[in-house]
Scaffold this active site. Structure first.
Site, PDB file in Angstrom:
ATOM      1  N   LYS A  91       0.807  -1.118   0.118  1.00 25.37           N
ATOM      2  CA  LYS A  91       0.099   0.003  -0.153  1.00 25.37           C
ATOM      3  C   LYS A  91       0.908   1.183  -0.089  1.00 25.37           C
ATOM      4  O   LYS A  91       2.124   1.252   0.245  1.00 25.37           O
ATOM      5  CB  LYS A  91      -0.929  -0.279   1.073  1.00 25.37           C
ATOM      6  N   ARG A 141     -10.618  -0.617  14.979  1.00 20.80           N
ATOM      7  CA  ARG A 141     -10.429   0.423  13.535  1.00 20.80           C
ATOM      8  C   ARG A 141     -11.414  -0.092  12.742  1.00 20.80           C
ATOM      9  O   ARG A 141     -12.285   0.586  12.327  1.00 20.80           O
ATOM     10  CB  ARG A 141      -8.800   0.297  13.246  1.00 20.80           C
ATOM     11  N   MET A 194       9.233  24.695   0.570  1.00 19.05           N
ATOM     12  CA  MET A 194       8.297  23.751  -0.378  1.00 19.05           C
ATOM     13  C   MET A 194       9.329  23.212  -0.908  1.00 19.05           C
ATOM     14  O   MET A 194       9.307  21.603  -1.095  1.00 19.05           O
ATOM     15  CB  MET A 194       7.503  24.507  -1.056  1.00 19.05           C
ATOM     16  N   TYR A 233      12.835  31.645   5.064  1.00 19.22           N
ATOM     17  CA  TYR A 233      11.936  32.390   5.394  1.00 19.22           C
ATOM     18  C   TYR A 233      11.639  32.711   6.843  1.00 19.22           C
ATOM     19  O   TYR A 233      12.059  31.875   7.672  1.00 19.22           O
ATOM     20  CB  TYR A 233      10.599  31.488   4.853  1.00 19.22           C
TER      21      TYR A 233
HETATM   22  C1  LIG Z   1      -0.379  -2.029   6.823  1.00 19.63           C
HETATM   23  C2  LIG Z   1      -0.837  -3.046   7.606  1.00 19.63           C
HETATM   24  C3  LIG Z   1      -0.329  -4.286   7.574  1.00 19.63           C
HETATM   25  C4  LIG Z   1       1.234  -4.151   7.267  1.00 19.63           C
HETATM   26  O1  LIG Z   1       1.761  -3.845   8.605  1.00 19.63           O
HETATM   27  P1  LIG Z   1       3.473  -3.636   8.996  1.00 19.63           P
HETATM   28  O2  LIG Z   1       3.793  -3.144  10.287  1.00 19.63           O
HETATM   29  O3  LIG Z   1       3.847  -2.665   8.119  1.00 19.63           O
HETATM   30  O4  LIG Z   1       3.971  -5.014   8.462  1.00 19.63           O
HETATM   31  C5  LIG Z   1      -0.802  -5.513   8.065  1.00 19.63           C
HETATM   32  N1  LIG Z   1      -2.249  -5.571   8.093  1.00 19.63           N
HETATM   33  C6  LIG Z   1      -2.931  -4.789   7.829  1.00 19.63           C
HETATM   34  C7  LIG Z   1      -4.461  -4.742   8.246  1.00 19.63           C
HETATM   35  C8  LIG Z   1      -2.270  -3.106   7.579  1.00 19.63           C
HETATM   36  O5  LIG Z   1      -3.127  -2.383   7.480  1.00 19.63           O
END
Ligand SMILES: *Cc1c(COP(=O)(O)O)cnc(C)c1O
Length: 367
Positions: A37, A135, A312, A263
């Site tokens: 991701k 979550r 930036m 800045y």
């Molecule tokens: C991002 C994520 C992972 C990976 O977690 P890491 O700590 O980067 O290994 C695994 N399972 C879910 C549901 C995630 O959102």
């Protein structure tokens, strides 16, 4: 080769090393899912996925549907779990053979409708349970409802049941984590029994695998560890950082006592000083929190503090005591001064620093 502009260098040999190390912790029958991701934790999800496919990875996961579509467009054929899909994307999910995580009654029912509309049979889905992260996920007492819906929905087949740990990297939370594992086992077994077939089970992220290898079940979901970080020096030592962020010195200035830099005139020189301007800024992923000497870069193996406010597109660093020239390489983080070293200087973690590297930064690959 030294950088001649700002680049994120991605070392695929390091990725292979991490992959093999994580594999070595798994039983032969345990599958390895690579989490790619957020552009492969800020690197390049397509190149990472293509390379992991050649190594024989079993599964991929992305957070959102469009991330999965990008992998399919690049020719990735390995199954892809979409961890956090929205109902508006269910048609795309089915069209592109992506596998949704179903985490609530609303999402389950919407997906059943979408699968029926597209005449699916046994479409692979993954049922997500909340065991304490609070979550995403069904609750334990939703099991009977889920089973009732699934029994009437030949469109779907449960490929896996999974959950996610809240504090797998934290030794002080061992009791809580073991409680999550126990609760997950109970739920997953109940689902299998009531469904009449056995879906895969998985609960561990990287730190989960490193700290609780006995709970690897049928698959583990590794993200950060594949990219070289173990959230703990004892594991990070076994892994190799995949990404290094490098830049160059664009210009050097000699400034007089009391002059200001950047800045808002935020930095005031204390004497005759030498500064270097580097072509990387907050739009590239170097947060303003690194400004005003909280962060530093490495130039010719010496620390050069970031002075004044991060702009930036640029930062200025103090090189008064460093022997260097315009055009010399600058390291933001690499395998020696790592993202795990740099992140805490701005009160953050490797995950955020890595994924913040913006798409403007050119990616190069070592293989
Ligand atoms: C991002 C994520 C992972 C990976 O977690 P890491 O700590 O980067 O290994 C695994 N399972 C879910 C549901 C995630 O959102």
């Amino acid at each position: 080769m030294a950088a001649q502009e700002t680049v994120l260098q991605i070392d695929l040999n390091a990725l292979a090393h991490n992959y093999n190390y994580l594999r070595s912790l798994l039983k032969t029958e345990t599958k390895l899912l690579a989490v790619v991701k957020a552009f492969g934790y800020g690197s390049d999800s397509v190149e990472i996925a293509k390379f992991l496919e050649t190594l024989g990875v079993d599964y991929f996961a992305v957070a959102y549907t469009n991330e999965g579509v990008a992998l399919r467009n690049a020719g990735i054929e390995t199954p892809i779990l979409v961890l956090h899909p929205q109902a508006v994307n269910f048609k795309t999910i089915i069209d592109r053979c992506l596998e949704p995580s179903l985490y609530s009654a609303r999402i389950l029912n919407r997906f059943i409708d979408a699968a029926a509309q597209q005449n699916q049979k046994n479409y692979p889905v993954h049922i997500k349970f909340n065991t304490g992260l609070n979550r995403l996920g069904f609750w334990e007492n939703d099991v009977d409802y889920i089973i009732d819906r699934l029994k009437k929905a030949p469109e779907l087949q449960v490929k896996s049941v999974f959950s996610h740990l809240a504090a797998s990297e934290d030794e002080n939370e061992q009791e809580f984590t073991l409680g999550q594992i126990t609760s997950f086992k109970k739920i997953a077994n109940e689902i299998a029994e009531k469904l009449g077939y056995q879906p895969m089970m998985h609960q561990l992220n990287s730190s989960g695998l490193l700290n609780y290898p006995d709970a690897q079940f049928d698959m583990v979901r590794c993200g950060i560890a594949l990219y070289g970080y173990g959230n703990d020096p004892k594991y990070t030592g076994k892994l190799k950082p995949v990404a290094s962020l490098r830049s160059v010195i664009s210009q050097i200035h000699m400034i007089e006592p009391g002059e200001t830099v950047g800045y808002n005139r935020a930095y005031v020189s204390k004497g005759y000083e030498k500064t270097a301007t580097i072509p990387i800024g907050h739009a590239d992923g170097i947060s303003r929190s690194f400004g005003n000497e909280r962060g530093f870069v490495m130039i010719n193996k010496k620390k050069a503090p970031i002075i004044g406010n991060v702009c930036m597109d640029m930062i200025m660093v103090n090189i008064t005591n460093i022997d260097c020239r315009e055009g010399d390489e600058v390291v933001l983080f690499d395998e020696n001064y790592t993202a795990e070293d740099m992140a805490p200087l701005a009160n953050t973690i490797s995950y955020e620093l890595l994924t913040a590297v913006s798409q403007r930064v050119k990616r190069t690959f070592l293989r």
